[in-house]
Design a protein around this motif. Sequence first.
Motif, PDB file in Angstrom:
ATOM      1  N   PRO A  78       0.808  -1.230   0.000  1.00 21.43           N
ATOM      2  CA  PRO A  78       0.000   0.000   0.000  1.00 21.43           C
ATOM      3  C   PRO A  78       0.834   1.270   0.000  1.00 21.43           C
ATOM      4  O   PRO A  78       0.384   2.297  -0.534  1.00 21.43           O
ATOM      5  N   ASP A  79       2.016   1.238   0.582  1.00 15.79           N
ATOM      6  CA  ASP A  79       2.858   2.437   0.581  1.00 15.79           C
ATOM      7  C   ASP A  79       3.391   2.748  -0.810  1.00 15.79           C
ATOM      8  O   ASP A  79       3.624   3.917  -1.147  1.00 15.79           O
ATOM      9  N   ARG A  80       3.593   1.712  -1.619  1.00 24.11           N
ATOM     10  CA  ARG A  80       4.082   1.908  -2.987  1.00 24.11           C
ATOM     11  C   ARG A  80       2.971   2.389  -3.901  1.00 24.11           C
ATOM     12  O   ARG A  80       3.222   3.134  -4.855  1.00 24.11           O
ATOM     13  N   TYR A  81       1.724   1.956  -3.645  1.00 26.08           N
ATOM     14  CA  TYR A  81       0.614   2.251  -4.552  1.00 26.08           C
ATOM     15  C   TYR A  81      -0.553   2.909  -3.813  1.00 26.08           C
ATOM     16  O   TYR A  81      -1.688   2.415  -3.863  1.00 26.08           O
ATOM     17  N   PRO A  82      -0.331   4.041  -3.145  1.00 26.24           N
ATOM     18  CA  PRO A  82      -1.427   4.636  -2.361  1.00 26.24           C
ATOM     19  C   PRO A  82      -2.594   5.126  -3.212  1.00 26.24           C
ATOM     20  O   PRO A  82      -3.727   5.193  -2.729  1.00 26.24           O
ATOM     21  N   ASP A  83      -2.342   5.459  -4.477  1.00 23.64           N
ATOM     22  CA  ASP A  83      -3.394   6.018  -5.335  1.00 23.64           C
ATOM     23  C   ASP A  83      -3.861   5.054  -6.422  1.00 23.64           C
ATOM     24  O   ASP A  83      -4.626   5.452  -7.313  1.00 23.64           O
ATOM     25  N   MET A  84      -3.444   3.801  -6.350  1.00 22.52           N
ATOM     26  CA  MET A  84      -3.773   2.837  -7.402  1.00 22.52           C
ATOM     27  C   MET A  84      -5.247   2.452  -7.333  1.00 22.52           C
ATOM     28  O   MET A  84      -5.768   2.102  -6.266  1.00 22.52           O
ATOM     29  N   ARG A  85      -5.901   2.536  -8.481  1.00 27.05           N
ATOM     30  CA  ARG A  85      -7.302   2.139  -8.582  1.00 27.05           C
ATOM     31  C   ARG A  85      -7.469   1.176  -9.753  1.00 27.05           C
ATOM     32  O   ARG A  85      -6.770   1.278 -10.757  1.00 27.05           O
ATOM     33  N   PHE A  86      -8.396   0.263  -9.597  1.00 25.04           N
ATOM     34  CA  PHE A  86      -8.695  -0.719 -10.635  1.00 25.04           C
ATOM     35  C   PHE A  86     -10.109  -0.478 -11.156  1.00 25.04           C
ATOM     36  O   PHE A  86     -11.032  -0.226 -10.378  1.00 25.04           O
TER      37      PHE A  86
END
Length: 297
Positions: A78-86
């Motif tokens: 989660p720290d690497r991809y805080p804004d990732m959305r699918f």
Amino acid sequence: MSDTTTTRTIDRLLFGDNQFFGVNHMSEEKARAQQIRFQDLDAIMHVLDDAYNEGVTTFMCTTHDRIAEVCDRVSANPDRYPDMRFFPCMPYAHKYANAITDEGLLGAIRRFLPEEGLLDSIARGTSSLARKDIEGITTLLIDAEMKMFANVSTPVIWLQNVVVDLLSGLGFTEAFRIFADHVKTRYGAEPGFITMNLPRTLDELERAGVENPLVCSNINKLGFRMSGGVDSYLDALGKRPFRAVAMSVMASGAIPAREAIEWVCALPNLEAIVFGASSRGNIAATVRLVDEYWQDR
């Protein structure tokens, strides 16, 4: 039932997944090479990282089995991809066919159903089959497709064109309302519809009572894979109440990138563009062009 959900704002650039699974509408040779290249999850993640680092943080993807691995990788970091959305696009028909072949019908059901809702799903499915209740069967399949996305953000959920266009051809518009209602109530997400015939699908969504829908279709100046032709799409974009997501804007490479993006960014009613790429250079170039031509939308 009318769709009264408040319109969500989605990113203007969405990253697609065709390149990861050997889909190329112009070159079978390139498709095979990409399929071989992306057999390894790290190769997929490397490209997704490139897109993320360029500010393209929404991944519009099929429900291919390999996407479950991507979801697991993202949710574990989660720290690497805080804004990732699918943005899941369902269904992925080959997945069901292969699972039934490998594991049988019951094995396939156990594999795809969400564990937390297994008994509820079985009850819905059994009663649906007994009553020939399409709504129960439809929601059951949606929940099966969404199982892999349980631990990631999915603000928009799409119905694939293979189903949208089939249902449209059959005149079964009620299925669009069922899909839209279930996506909103169970997942708190916005429903989207992918189609190869934009004008007809807009007619069917209107009949189903889905207001101001989010609709993805091929939109490019050559009319590539645009059923009904460019003029009918331009007419819809100028006059119909919907939000357009454009795919195949470069017509699988037939239109130079700058020319394609300049043209599509000038269209009214455009909500977003979905594109695929397999190198950071191509991703960055697309981002720059959209920044240049997408002004004050």
